[in-house]
Design a protein around this motif. Structure first.
Motif, PDB file in Angstrom:
ATOM      1  N   PRO A 327       0.770  -1.255   0.155  1.00 26.78           N
ATOM      2  CA  PRO A 327      -0.007  -0.031   0.037  1.00 26.78           C
ATOM      3  C   PRO A 327       0.619   1.202  -0.041  1.00 26.78           C
ATOM      4  O   PRO A 327       0.486   2.260  -0.559  1.00 26.78           O
ATOM      5  CB  PRO A 327      -0.874  -0.198   1.351  1.00 26.78           C
ATOM      6  CG  PRO A 327      -1.077  -1.693   1.477  1.00 26.78           C
ATOM      7  CD  PRO A 327       0.537  -2.222   1.225  1.00 26.78           C
ATOM      8  N   ARG A 328       2.122   1.284   0.825  1.00 24.43           N
ATOM      9  CA  ARG A 328       2.698   2.735   0.665  1.00 24.43           C
ATOM     10  C   ARG A 328       3.374   2.917  -0.579  1.00 24.43           C
ATOM     11  O   ARG A 328       3.636   3.999  -0.974  1.00 24.43           O
ATOM     12  CB  ARG A 328       3.685   2.344   1.901  1.00 24.43           C
ATOM     13  CG  ARG A 328       4.857   1.561   1.880  1.00 24.43           C
ATOM     14  CD  ARG A 328       5.465   1.168   3.052  1.00 24.43           C
ATOM     15  NE  ARG A 328       4.756   0.193   3.948  1.00 24.43           N
ATOM     16  CZ  ARG A 328       5.350  -0.415   5.115  1.00 24.43           C
ATOM     17  NH1 ARG A 328       6.467  -0.305   5.338  1.00 24.43           N
ATOM     18  NH2 ARG A 328       4.510  -1.078   5.708  1.00 24.43           N
ATOM     19  N   VAL A 329       3.852   1.623  -1.343  1.00 27.15           N
ATOM     20  CA  VAL A 329       4.564   1.960  -2.631  1.00 27.15           C
ATOM     21  C   VAL A 329       3.489   2.407  -3.486  1.00 27.15           C
ATOM     22  O   VAL A 329       3.782   3.440  -4.147  1.00 27.15           O
ATOM     23  CB  VAL A 329       5.175   0.769  -3.061  1.00 27.15           C
ATOM     24  CG1 VAL A 329       5.668   0.820  -4.590  1.00 27.15           C
ATOM     25  CG2 VAL A 329       6.457   0.425  -2.126  1.00 27.15           C
ATOM     26  N   LYS A 330       2.347   1.878  -3.389  1.00 28.72           N
ATOM     27  CA  LYS A 330       1.220   2.269  -4.448  1.00 28.72           C
ATOM     28  C   LYS A 330       0.826   3.468  -4.180  1.00 28.72           C
ATOM     29  O   LYS A 330       0.697   4.558  -5.158  1.00 28.72           O
ATOM     30  CB  LYS A 330       0.025   1.282  -4.384  1.00 28.72           C
ATOM     31  CG  LYS A 330       0.402  -0.007  -5.046  1.00 28.72           C
ATOM     32  CD  LYS A 330      -0.787  -0.768  -5.565  1.00 28.72           C
ATOM     33  CE  LYS A 330      -0.484  -2.053  -6.386  1.00 28.72           C
ATOM     34  NZ  LYS A 330      -1.502  -2.396  -7.153  1.00 28.72           N
ATOM     35  N   ALA A 331       0.885   4.066  -2.934  1.00 36.02           N
ATOM     36  CA  ALA A 331       0.301   5.436  -2.614  1.00 36.02           C
ATOM     37  C   ALA A 331       1.369   6.292  -3.369  1.00 36.02           C
ATOM     38  O   ALA A 331       0.983   7.569  -3.649  1.00 36.02           O
ATOM     39  CB  ALA A 331       0.237   5.431  -1.115  1.00 36.02           C
ATOM     40  N   ALA A 332       2.642   6.129  -2.961  1.00 36.45           N
ATOM     41  CA  ALA A 332       3.344   7.103  -3.468  1.00 36.45           C
ATOM     42  C   ALA A 332       3.357   7.035  -5.175  1.00 36.45           C
ATOM     43  O   ALA A 332       3.440   8.141  -5.643  1.00 36.45           O
ATOM     44  CB  ALA A 332       4.909   6.415  -3.221  1.00 36.45           C
ATOM     45  N   ILE A 333       3.151   5.989  -5.737  1.00 35.28           N
ATOM     46  CA  ILE A 333       2.999   5.961  -7.104  1.00 35.28           C
ATOM     47  C   ILE A 333       1.863   6.889  -7.687  1.00 35.28           C
ATOM     48  O   ILE A 333       1.887   7.535  -8.714  1.00 35.28           O
ATOM     49  CB  ILE A 333       2.642   4.501  -7.866  1.00 35.28           C
ATOM     50  CG1 ILE A 333       4.037   3.797  -7.619  1.00 35.28           C
ATOM     51  CG2 ILE A 333       2.270   4.507  -9.164  1.00 35.28           C
ATOM     52  CD1 ILE A 333       3.867   2.160  -7.964  1.00 35.28           C
ATOM     53  N   GLU A 334       0.726   6.821  -6.919  1.00 32.53           N
ATOM     54  CA  GLU A 334      -0.464   7.627  -7.065  1.00 32.53           C
ATOM     55  C   GLU A 334      -0.178   9.077  -6.911  1.00 32.53           C
ATOM     56  O   GLU A 334      -0.650  10.039  -7.673  1.00 32.53           O
ATOM     57  CB  GLU A 334      -1.725   7.455  -6.325  1.00 32.53           C
ATOM     58  CG  GLU A 334      -2.273   5.935  -6.697  1.00 32.53           C
ATOM     59  CD  GLU A 334      -3.542   5.549  -6.033  1.00 32.53           C
ATOM     60  OE1 GLU A 334      -4.180   6.513  -5.548  1.00 32.53           O
ATOM     61  OE2 GLU A 334      -3.888   4.480  -6.048  1.00 32.53           O
ATOM     62  N   TYR A 335       0.553   9.336  -5.684  1.00 32.24           N
ATOM     63  CA  TYR A 335       1.106  10.722  -5.603  1.00 32.24           C
ATOM     64  C   TYR A 335       1.978  11.453  -6.644  1.00 32.24           C
ATOM     65  O   TYR A 335       2.069  12.541  -7.037  1.00 32.24           O
ATOM     66  CB  TYR A 335       1.575  10.736  -4.285  1.00 32.24           C
ATOM     67  CG  TYR A 335       0.608  10.913  -3.086  1.00 32.24           C
ATOM     68  CD1 TYR A 335      -0.555  11.215  -3.144  1.00 32.24           C
ATOM     69  CD2 TYR A 335       0.996  10.020  -1.801  1.00 32.24           C
ATOM     70  CE1 TYR A 335      -1.459  11.157  -1.937  1.00 32.24           C
ATOM     71  CE2 TYR A 335       0.193  10.032  -0.758  1.00 32.24           C
ATOM     72  CZ  TYR A 335      -1.029  10.460  -0.723  1.00 32.24           C
ATOM     73  OH  TYR A 335      -1.853  10.461   0.286  1.00 32.24           O
ATOM     74  N   LEU A 336       2.656  10.368  -7.388  1.00 35.94           N
ATOM     75  CA  LEU A 336       3.619  11.074  -8.378  1.00 35.94           C
ATOM     76  C   LEU A 336       2.746  11.129  -9.714  1.00 35.94           C
ATOM     77  O   LEU A 336       3.479  11.468 -10.717  1.00 35.94           O
ATOM     78  CB  LEU A 336       4.506   9.967  -8.446  1.00 35.94           C
ATOM     79  CG  LEU A 336       5.735   9.899  -7.584  1.00 35.94           C
ATOM     80  CD1 LEU A 336       6.481   8.326  -7.484  1.00 35.94           C
ATOM     81  CD2 LEU A 336       6.767  10.994  -7.645  1.00 35.94           C
ATOM     82  N   GLY A 337       1.588  10.919  -9.668  1.00 38.03           N
ATOM     83  CA  GLY A 337       0.794  10.935 -10.873  1.00 38.03           C
ATOM     84  C   GLY A 337       0.700  10.155 -11.749  1.00 38.03           C
ATOM     85  O   GLY A 337       0.094   9.981 -12.965  1.00 38.03           O
TER      86      GLY A 337
END
Length: 536
Positions: A327-337
Motif C-alpha cells: 500500500p505505501r509504494v502504491k500510494a507514492a505511485i499515485e501521488y507521483l501522478g
C-alpha cells in the motif's frame, strides 16, 4: 486451437463466447454455456437455444460434431483440423504456442541484498520470475527482466563490519566480539582472503575504511549471486543499483508535493509520506531526523524511475513478508501522478526443505540458511526449477530432496524427461524414413491417438493461461499429464513395424514438440537420451 475455435464462434454468433473444456472428453473437446446467457435476451429456454445453435454449425469444417447437451454446446474438433494444425506445428516449431502480444512489461524479481549468496527463499522467487519472463517472451510481450540491487543502507555497512571481524578472527588469529546482528557463513572466508590480498591486513582494523571494504565486497557478492542464477539458467536484462537513486530524491519529492499537495509533510523533525490516506495502516517516514532518506524513499525514487521509462505494465515479485509494503509504494505511485493499478505485486512464500523425511541441515557456507547453490549441486538445476515452479508461488512449499533423486515415476522431472527421451528412442528404431513420417496423415488413428494428439496441441492455451493467471504451475501440471498420457500410449499401442508406423511416429513428434517447448519455457533443456533407462 482454443483461439481458433473462439474466433469461429465469435464470427458465427457475433459476440465473445466463453469456452470450457469438458471434464469428460467423450462430451467433446470444448463446450460453451452461451445458451444460458442468451436465454433472457431471446426469451427461450437454454435447451431450445442450444439445439438451434448446434444445427447452425453443420457447415463448419473445423468441427466433426456440435451437440446440444442440457443447454451446453459441445464441440468436437475434426480430424482434418487437428491433422492440419499438427503439421503446421511440426513445420513451424519455433512459432508453436507463440503470439504477438506486444505490450511492454517491466518485471522485477529476486532483488536480494548483495550481502550473501542466494538462499532457497530467493530461489523460489527467482524461478517463478524467470518462468513468467519466458512465458511472456514466448507470447510476444516486450518484457524486461530487472534486478534491483539494494546496495545502500545499514546492511551494506554490516557486511563491511562482518568481513573485518571474520578476517581478524580467522586470518589474523585474534579474539573478537561479534555484535548481535552480523553476517556469517563460509562465503565470508573467501571475501576476507580476497580483501586481505587486495587491501592488506590493515583493512580489518581500520573503521574509517569499513565503507570502502563494504562497497568492494557487495560487488564481489553480486558476482556470486549472478553466477548462482546463471547456474540455474536465470539471467537479467538490466540491473538498477539503489545507491545511484538518492541523488534524485529531492526532485522526486518535489514532484509529489507539486502533483499532490499534502502527500509529503514534516512532523517531529522527519519527513512523512501520507500513505494512510491511500489505504496504508499509517503514514510512513521517508526522511529521518538526521536527513537520511529511508529504504522507502529509495523505493519511491525507483518506482518513479520505472514509470518514467514508460512501460505498459509493471510486475514486482516480492517475498511474502513484504505484503504490508504494497500500500505505501502504491500510494507514492499515485501521488507521483501515475496509475498505481499498472503495478502488480506478486508474492513468493518461503520453502521448507527435507532430506529423507528429516529437516535439511543448514549450510555452514551460509551460516543460518540453506543455499540455493547447495540444492543445485545436490539435485541439479532442472529439478530445482521444476520443484519451485510446481506450486502456486503464494502458498507454502515443502519438498524432500530424496524424491527428486529417484529415477522413476515418483520424480516428475525424470518422468517428463523420460517421456521425451522415449520418443527419441522410438524414432531411432523407425523402419520408415523421416520424410515418410512428416508426410503421413494423422487421420483414422483411433480414439486414443486422437486424444493424445489433442492433449499435445493444448500447449498454446496452457502457456497463455499460465502467464495470464500468473500460475506457472499450470505448465508443470500439463507436462506431467502429457507425459503420463504418452507413457500409457506407449504401453498400449505397438508402433514400430506396423502399418501405421509413420502416422504414429508423427504423433510422437507432436508430443515431443510440446514436451520440449514446455520444458524450455521452464528453463529446462529436454533430454534426447536418459542415462538410466528404466521402465517408468
Amino acid at each position: 486451437m482454443k483461439q481458433r475455435v473462439s474466433a469461429l464462434l465469435r464470427e458465427k454468433l457475433g459476440r465473445e463466447v466463453v469456452l470450457e473444456k469438458p471434464r469428460d472428453r467423450s462430451f467433446g473437446h470444448f463446450a460453451t454455456p452461451i445458451a444460458f446467457s442468451l436465454a433472457k435476451e431471446l426469451r427461450k429456454s437454454p435447451m431450445v437455444i442450444a439445439d438451434e445453435l448446434a444445427s447452425s454449425f453443420s457447415d463448419v469444417d473445423e468441427f466433426s460434431s456440435v451437440e446440444a447437451v442440457k443447454g451446453y454446446l459441445n464441440f468436437r474438433l475434426s480430424e482434418d483440423f487437428l491433422a492440419e494444425y499438427a503439421s503446421w506445428a511440426l513445420n513451424n516449431a519455433q512459432k508453436f504456442a507463440t503470439q504477438e502480444k506486444g505490450d511492454k512489461i517491466l518485471l522485477e524479481f529476486v532483488s536480494a541484498n548483495p550481502t550473501g549468496p542466494l538462499h532457497i527463499g530467493h530461489a523460489r522467487g527467482a524461478v517463478y520470475g524467470d518462468t513468467l519472463y519466458r512465458l511472456a517472451k514466448h507470447l510476444g510481450y516486450d518484457i524486461t527482466a530487472e534486478y534491483y540491487v539494494n546496495d545502500a543502507g545499514n546492511q551494506i555497512d554490516l557486511l563491511g563490519l562482518s568481513i573485518q571481524l571474520h578476517g581478524r578472527e580467522n586470518l589474523l588469529d585474534e579474539t573478537v566480539e561479534y555484535p548481535e546482528s552480523y553476517y556469517r557463513g563460509e562465503y565470508l572466508d573467501g571475501l576476507s582472503r580476497a580483501a586481505m590480498e587486495k587491501f592488506g591486513a590493515e583493512i580489518f582494523h581500520d573503521a574509517s575504511r569499513r565503507r570502502e571494504l563494504a562497497l568492494w565486497a557487495k560487488d564481489e557478492v553480486m558476482q556470486i549471486i549472478v553466477k548462482d542464477l546463471a547456474d540455474t539458467n536465470i539471467h537479467f536484462d538490466t540491473f538498477v543499483y539503489e545507491s545511484t537513486l538518492y541523488d534524485d530524491w529531492d526532485r522526486v519529492m518535489h514532484k509529489m508535493e507539486t502533483n499532490a499537495p499534502g502527500s509529503i509533510y514534516e512532523k517531529e523533525g522527519k519527513v512523512w509520506l501520507a500513505s494512510e490516506a491511500k489505504g496504508d495502516d499509517h503514514d510512513r517516514v521517508v526522511v529521518r531526523e538526521d536527513g537520511r532518506p529511508t529504504y522507502l524513499a529509495g523505493d519511491i525514487v525507483y518506482h518513479n524511475q520505472k514509470f518514467e521509462r514508460g512501460y505498459d505494465h509493471y510486475i514486482n515479485i516480492w517475498g511474502a513478508d513484504h505484503h504490508g509494503y504494497i500500500p505505501r509504494v502504491k500510494a507514492a505511485i499515485e501521488y507521483l501522478g501515475y496509475d498505481a493499478s499498472k503495478l502488480e505485486v506478486l508474492l513468493s512464500q518461503m520453502v521448507s526443505l527435507l532430506k529423507d523425511g528429516e529437516p535439511y541441515k543448514m549450510s555452514k557456507r551460509a551460516g543460518n540458511v540453506i543455499l540455493m547453490s547447495d540444492i543445485v549441486e545436490e539435485i541439479g538445476a532442472d529439478a530445482l526449477r521444476f520443484i519451485f515452479a510446481s506450486k502456486k508461488s503464494d502458498t507454502a512449499l515443502e519438498f524432500d530432496l530424496a524424491e527428486f533423486k529417484k529415477e522413476d515415476s515418483s520424480n516428475p522431472i525424470f518422468y517428463i524427461q523420460y517421456a521425451h527421451a522415449r520418443i527419441q528412442t522410438l524414432l531411432s528404431k523407425a523402419t520408415c524414413s523421416r520424410e515418410d513420417i512428416n508426410a503421413a496423415s494423422l487421420k483414422n488413428l483411433g480414439e486414443n491417438a486422437d486424444s493424445l494428439l489433442f492433449d499435445a496441441l493444448l500447449l498454446p492455451e496452457v502457456v497463455e493461461d499460465a502467464f495470464s493467471s500468473r500460475q506457472v504451475q499450470k505448465l508443470t501440471d500439463y507436462l506431467k499429464s502429457l507425459a503420463a498420457s504418452l507413457h500409457k500410449f506407449y504401453y498400449d499401442v505397438r508402433m514400430i513395424g506396423t502399418d501405421d508406423e509413420a502416422k504414429l511416429l508423427k504423433l510422437m513428434l507432436v508430443v515431443a514438440l510440446s514436451l520440449k517447448t514446455g520444458l524450455s519455457l521452464m528453463g529446462i533443456e529436454a533430454k534426447d537420451r536418459m542415462v538410466k533407462e528404466e521402465e517408468v
